[in-house]
Design an enzyme around this catalytic site. Structure first.
Site, PDB file in Angstrom:
ATOM      1  N   GLU A 122      33.049  23.984  96.335  1.00 18.36           N
ATOM      2  CA  GLU A 122      33.282  22.567  96.641  1.00 18.36           C
ATOM      3  C   GLU A 122      31.948  21.849  96.782  1.00 18.36           C
ATOM      4  OE1 GLU A 122      35.359  22.542 100.367  1.00 18.36           O
ATOM      5  OE2 GLU A 122      36.987  23.793  99.605  1.00 18.36           O
ATOM      6  N   LYS A 124      29.226  19.766  98.751  1.00 17.55           N
ATOM      7  CA  LYS A 124      28.921  19.643 100.168  1.00 17.55           C
ATOM      8  C   LYS A 124      28.620  18.176 100.450  1.00 17.55           C
ATOM      9  CE  LYS A 124      25.831  21.599 103.693  1.00 17.55           C
ATOM     10  NZ  LYS A 124      25.698  20.348 104.365  1.00 17.55           N
ATOM     11  N   ASP A 126      27.616  14.861 102.253  1.00 16.61           N
ATOM     12  CA  ASP A 126      26.576  14.605 103.243  1.00 16.61           C
ATOM     13  C   ASP A 126      27.013  13.465 104.156  1.00 16.61           C
ATOM     14  OD1 ASP A 126      24.249  14.847 104.563  1.00 16.61           O
ATOM     15  OD2 ASP A 126      22.973  14.018 102.985  1.00 16.61           O
ATOM     16  N   TYR A 236      38.570  19.238 104.430  1.00 15.98           N
ATOM     17  CA  TYR A 236      38.332  20.441 103.636  1.00 15.98           C
ATOM     18  C   TYR A 236      38.696  21.741 104.321  1.00 15.98           C
ATOM     19  CZ  TYR A 236      33.992  19.589 106.187  1.00 15.98           C
ATOM     20  OH  TYR A 236      33.078  19.273 107.145  1.00 15.98           O
ATOM     21  N   LYS A 324      22.149  24.664  98.787  1.00 21.12           N
ATOM     22  CA  LYS A 324      21.693  23.275  98.860  1.00 21.12           C
ATOM     23  C   LYS A 324      20.898  22.839  97.634  1.00 21.12           C
ATOM     24  CE  LYS A 324      20.693  22.104 103.144  1.00 21.12           C
ATOM     25  NZ  LYS A 324      21.014  21.236 104.236  1.00 21.12           N
ATOM     26  N   CYS A 418       2.603 -18.658  97.779  1.00 22.60           N
ATOM     27  CA  CYS A 418       3.401 -17.867  96.831  1.00 22.60           C
ATOM     28  C   CYS A 418       2.508 -17.177  95.800  1.00 22.60           C
ATOM     29  CB  CYS A 418       4.399 -18.782  96.130  1.00 22.60           C
ATOM     30  SG  CYS A 418       5.303 -17.941  94.830  1.00 22.60           S
ATOM     31  N   CYS A 421       3.263 -19.082  92.374  1.00 26.76           N
ATOM     32  CA  CYS A 421       2.973 -20.497  92.111  1.00 26.76           C
ATOM     33  C   CYS A 421       2.065 -21.145  93.147  1.00 26.76           C
ATOM     34  CB  CYS A 421       4.273 -21.284  92.009  1.00 26.76           C
ATOM     35  SG  CYS A 421       5.103 -21.429  93.606  1.00 26.76           S
ATOM     36  N   CYS A 434       9.656 -18.748  99.003  1.00 27.31           N
ATOM     37  CA  CYS A 434       8.915 -19.775  98.277  1.00 27.31           C
ATOM     38  C   CYS A 434       9.866 -20.946  98.040  1.00 27.31           C
ATOM     39  CB  CYS A 434       8.409 -19.217  96.945  1.00 27.31           C
ATOM     40  SG  CYS A 434       7.828 -20.515  95.842  1.00 27.31           S
ATOM     41  N   CYS A 440       8.377 -22.662  90.278  1.00 29.52           N
ATOM     42  CA  CYS A 440       7.702 -21.393  90.509  1.00 29.52           C
ATOM     43  C   CYS A 440       8.047 -20.469  89.334  1.00 29.52           C
ATOM     44  CB  CYS A 440       8.194 -20.803  91.831  1.00 29.52           C
ATOM     45  SG  CYS A 440       7.653 -19.116  92.105  1.00 29.52           S
TER      46      CYS A 440
HETATM   47  S1  IVH Z   1      33.260  24.031 105.346  1.00 32.27           S
HETATM   48  C1  IVH Z   1      32.347  26.440 109.225  1.00 32.27           C
HETATM   49  N1  IVH Z   1      33.161  22.451 103.318  1.00 32.27           N
HETATM   50  O1  IVH Z   1      28.380  20.666 105.995  1.00 32.27           O
HETATM   51  C2  IVH Z   1      32.694  26.050 107.867  1.00 32.27           C
HETATM   52  N2  IVH Z   1      31.710  21.990 105.147  1.00 32.27           N
HETATM   53  O2  IVH Z   1      25.810  21.878 106.939  1.00 32.27           O
HETATM   54  C3  IVH Z   1      33.346  24.756 107.814  1.00 32.27           C
HETATM   55  N3  IVH Z   1      30.334  19.977 104.856  1.00 32.27           N
HETATM   56  O3  IVH Z   1      29.048  20.842 109.385  1.00 32.27           O
HETATM   57  C4  IVH Z   1      32.641  23.859 106.931  1.00 32.27           C
HETATM   58  N4  IVH Z   1      31.122  19.431 102.888  1.00 32.27           N
HETATM   59  O4  IVH Z   1      30.298  19.088 108.095  1.00 32.27           O
HETATM   60  C5  IVH Z   1      32.663  22.724 104.522  1.00 32.27           C
HETATM   61  N5  IVH Z   1      33.219  21.096 101.440  1.00 32.27           N
HETATM   62  C6  IVH Z   1      32.733  21.375 102.649  1.00 32.27           C
HETATM   63  C7  IVH Z   1      31.747  20.555 103.255  1.00 32.27           C
HETATM   64  C8  IVH Z   1      31.255  20.915 104.514  1.00 32.27           C
HETATM   65  C9  IVH Z   1      30.289  19.095 103.850  1.00 32.27           C
HETATM   66  C10 IVH Z   1      29.508  19.859 106.077  1.00 32.27           C
HETATM   67  C11 IVH Z   1      30.183  20.270 107.359  1.00 32.27           C
HETATM   68  C12 IVH Z   1      29.225  21.181 108.053  1.00 32.27           C
HETATM   69  C13 IVH Z   1      27.950  20.952 107.306  1.00 32.27           C
HETATM   70  C14 IVH Z   1      27.088  22.190 107.379  1.00 32.27           C
END
Ligand code: IVH
Length: 679
Positions: A122, A124, A126, A236, A324, A418, A421, A434, A440
């Site tokens: 999946e 991740k 942010d 998730y 990551k 400016c 001009c 300006c 200008c």
């Molecule tokens: S699973 C303990 N799935 O990433 C496992 N986490 O750096 C449960 N996060 O605190 C997490 N996308 O908030 C999981 N597809 C995903 C995620 C995900 C983002 C976040 C989550 C976690 C952080 C860890």
């Protein structure tokens, strides 16, 4: 009000049914929109149903239930957040950015499970991690991750997020009696940029990235503030469940979707490191096209029973791993700060830096927004700075890095005149502007480009670069000269050939006849985007009427408040604006939108209930085409209420206020008497 209160005590059965039906329909369409990304009705229609429900609930407050779609925004700000113990520990993820760590994770898994390993991968997200708790299908609690054991209760705020169901759907799957989920609160990159622009405009500090913006918006004591922030929630993981537990991650996500949650669409199974690496590079390549920030991928053991076998350390589960992406924050040297003049005259300090690679893109410039931001961050030429790129956001300088013993130059100051001009600059809040709107060179080029842009006159072949070229070469030093350009003149400019010159001259000639809204928008009036220009067009019908408007008459237009009205009148009142507008009008003939007739000009209609012989939309178009205005709620300014089948409380209100009510037949008869032809 009295009359409604009396009626509330004895809610008629069909009213109760209607309210229930409206809630079901609204929930269903909200689910299609937010979870399935497959809306079946227009936003306007959704709003209409929503307004009907709200009006009914206002008239019959006894019918309000906490899970009604109208009850998302609680009205009382909190004094402080309550501390909430999580159902299960919310652990963090084991993570790394190098392949060898990923390979070791895979080896550990294979060893522990006799090589019987199947993964699910999946993106991740942010954002900010939260727990959601549903009891008997109702959302009862939401809390931030906090220290993993306890977080802050943000239930009021989470309720304002449209993609979080207040009640679980049970159409496709049984609803468990208890369900605790783990989810991520995120803000779309584009919305994040808009929010920051607003914050800067107000003189507040912008958020450093979408994650901070999401977390900050979630931790507002006043739910109204959270509701105004564009948040989204992706779910998730099931933390705990009483009821049938899905046995794989794949099925977990399916179940979550069935219950009405938004789930990432990018997830898929993976069998080995090779599959995982393929997904990783795919996601990395798509990173900039996604609506949301992602900072890597998460690899999970698909089989839930296997997870229990593996268990967890004190920090993270052994069955998951975050792989990551390389960071998009880097440190580089700031070489110089340069003031740049934009289309509207705002002078923006731009940082020029030693080029640095940020997740695959070389960055050498960043927007420092305004003089107060430069002062607040205390950034000076020659400093070492940390820069970041979020999604496709313009790179930002986050902070300066202290270097011991290095002497720094004096603080940067905004020039007094400016840079384009040399007119004396003026201060507007944290911004520096300006005031030389049309002479200008920097603003002139910006205004030419804006007038020619797609939503304005739509002159093909006249973009930013050409506009600047015209100004630089002295071909245009006054905006209206654009319409006097000839082929011969264009041919003297480098880059133009017979064909391109002819095409451009023709495109400019064709743009002289244009819609009123496009012309209004093209003038670059502060705050007037194309949507506002459309409202102005509908209201004033001619450019001359619009020009004569004062602050008061402008406020009669939908969506225009006192501040915007003031900005518009001030702009139009300036003598240099008047001159340019007069001259432009010699060339441009703005025409109001074609309408069928004027038989109903000025009349205000409200619809309630369903019509038989036309759809609401057709009826609306028909009436608007004759100059009528369709409004959503009944007031003493309403001329007619059209009541179809199963009318709502608007009918009651019309009766109380003594407003004429027409049923469908009467509407048709009325239209005929007004000479309106019905096809
Ligand atoms: S699973 C303990 N799935 O990433 C496992 N986490 O750096 C449960 N996060 O605190 C997490 N996308 O908030 C999981 N597809 C995903 C995620 C995900 C983002 C976040 C989550 C976690 C952080 C860890």
């Amino acid at each position: 009000m009295g009359i409604f209160m009396v009626m509330a005590d004895s809610q008629p059965a069909d009213l109760v049914t209607r309210v229930r039906k409206l809630r079901e329909t609204l929930r269903h369409h909200s689910y299609l929109y937010h979870v399935r990304d497959r809306p079946e009705i227009s936003d306007e229609y959704y709003d209409r149903l929503f307004n009907e429900l709200r009006a009914l609930e206002e008239s019959y407050p006894d019918l309000i239930t906490p899970d009604s779609p109208t009850q998302r925004i609680g009205d009382k700000p909190l004094d402080r957040f309550e501390t909430i113990e999580h159902t299960e520990l919310m652990l963090s993820l084991d993570s790394a950015g190098d392949i060898s760590a990923l390979e070791r994770f895979d080896e550990r898994m294979r060893k522990a499970l006799d090589d019987k390993v199947s993964y699910f991968v999946e993106p991740k997200l942010d954002g900010a991690s939260i727990e959601l708790v549903y009891e008997n299908g109702y959302l009862v609690r939401a809390s931030t991750r906090g220290d993993g054991q306890r977080g802050e209760g943000v239930t009021q705020n989470i309720r304002t997020v449209e993609s979080v169901p207040l009640t679980l759907r049970n159409d496709d799957r049984n609803v468990p009696s208890f369900l605790a989920l783990r989810a991520e609160v995120v803000m779309r990159v584009r919305e994040f940029e808009t929010l920051n622009a607003h914050l800067l405009e107000r003189g507040s500090s912008p958020f450093a990235n979408p994650r901070n913006a999401a977390a900050g918006s979630l931790r507002q004591l006043d739910p109204q503030v959270t509701a105004s922030r564009p948040l989204d929630v992706y779910v998730y993981d099931i933390l705990s469940i009483e009821g049938e537990r899905p046995d794989t991650q794949r099925d977990t996500l399916e179940a979550l979707k069935d219950w009405g949650f938004r789930v990432s669409t990018w997830c898929r199974p993976a069998q080995n490191v090779e599959d995982i690496l393929a997904f990783h590079s795919e996601m990395k390549a798509h990173r900039d096209d996604l609506d949301f920030e992602i900072d890597g991928i998460v690899i999970k053991l698909d089989d839930i029973a296997g997870r229990d076998e593996l268990g967890e350390t004190s920090h993270h589960p052994r069955w998951a791993f975050a792989f990551k992406f390389p960071p998009r924050k880097e440190v580089t040297r700031l070489l110089s700060i340069f003031p740049s003049v934009g289309r509207t005259g705002v002078v923006t300090p731009i940082a020029f830096m030693r080029p640095v690679d940020l997740g695959g893109v070389t960055v050498s410039r960043a927007n420092l927004h305004n003089r107060e931001e430069v002062a607040r961050k205390d950034i000076r030429e020659g400093d070492l700075v940390r820069v970041q790129r979020a999604g496709d956001v313009i790179p930002q300088v986050i902070e300066r890095i202290e270097e011991e013993g290095r002497e720094r130059v004096d603080p940067w100051i905004m020039p007094v005149t400016c840079p384009s001009c040399e007119t004396e600059l003026v201060e507007r809040g944290p911004y520096t502007v300006c005031p030389n709107l049309f002479d200008c060179p920097a603003q002139l080029a910006g205004r030419i480009q804006h007038l020619a842009s797609r939503q304005a006159l739509g002159i093909e072949g006249l973009g930013d670069e050409t506009a600047r070229l015209f100004v630089r070469e002295g071909v245009i030093d006054h905006l209206p000269q654009l319409f006097e350009l000839g082929v011969d003149e264009l041919l003297t400019i480098e880059g133009f050939a017979e064909k391109s010159a002819n095409n451009l001259v023709q495109a400019i000639a064709a743009a002289r006849k244009t819609e009123l809204a496009r012309f209004i928008f093209g003038l670059g009036i502060p705050e007037v985007g194309i949507a506002v220009a459309r409202e102005l067009e509908a209201h004033f019908q001619s450019f001359e009427n619009f020009r004569l408007a004062n602050s008061e008459t402008l406020q009669e237009v939908d969506g225009i408040g006192p501040t915007m009205a003031e900005q518009i009148t001030q702009f139009l009142a300036r003598s240099e604006v008047s001159t340019v507008v007069d001259e432009l009008r010699r060339f441009i003939e703005p025409v109001p939108p074609q309408r069928a007739g004027n038989a109903l000009t000025g009349l205000r209609f409200v619809f309630t209930g369903g019509l038989q012989s036309f759809s609401r939309r057709d009826a609306k178009e028909l009436l608007e085409g004759q100059g009528a205005k369709i409004i959503t709620s009944v007031s003493k300014n309403t001329d007619y209420v059209v009541a179809g089948e199963n009318p709502g409380s608007k009918l009651d209100k019309a009766e109380v206020l003594g407003i004429e009510v027409l049923d469908e037949e009467e509407l048709i008869a009325f239209l005929k008497t007004q000479g309106v032809e019905i096809l």
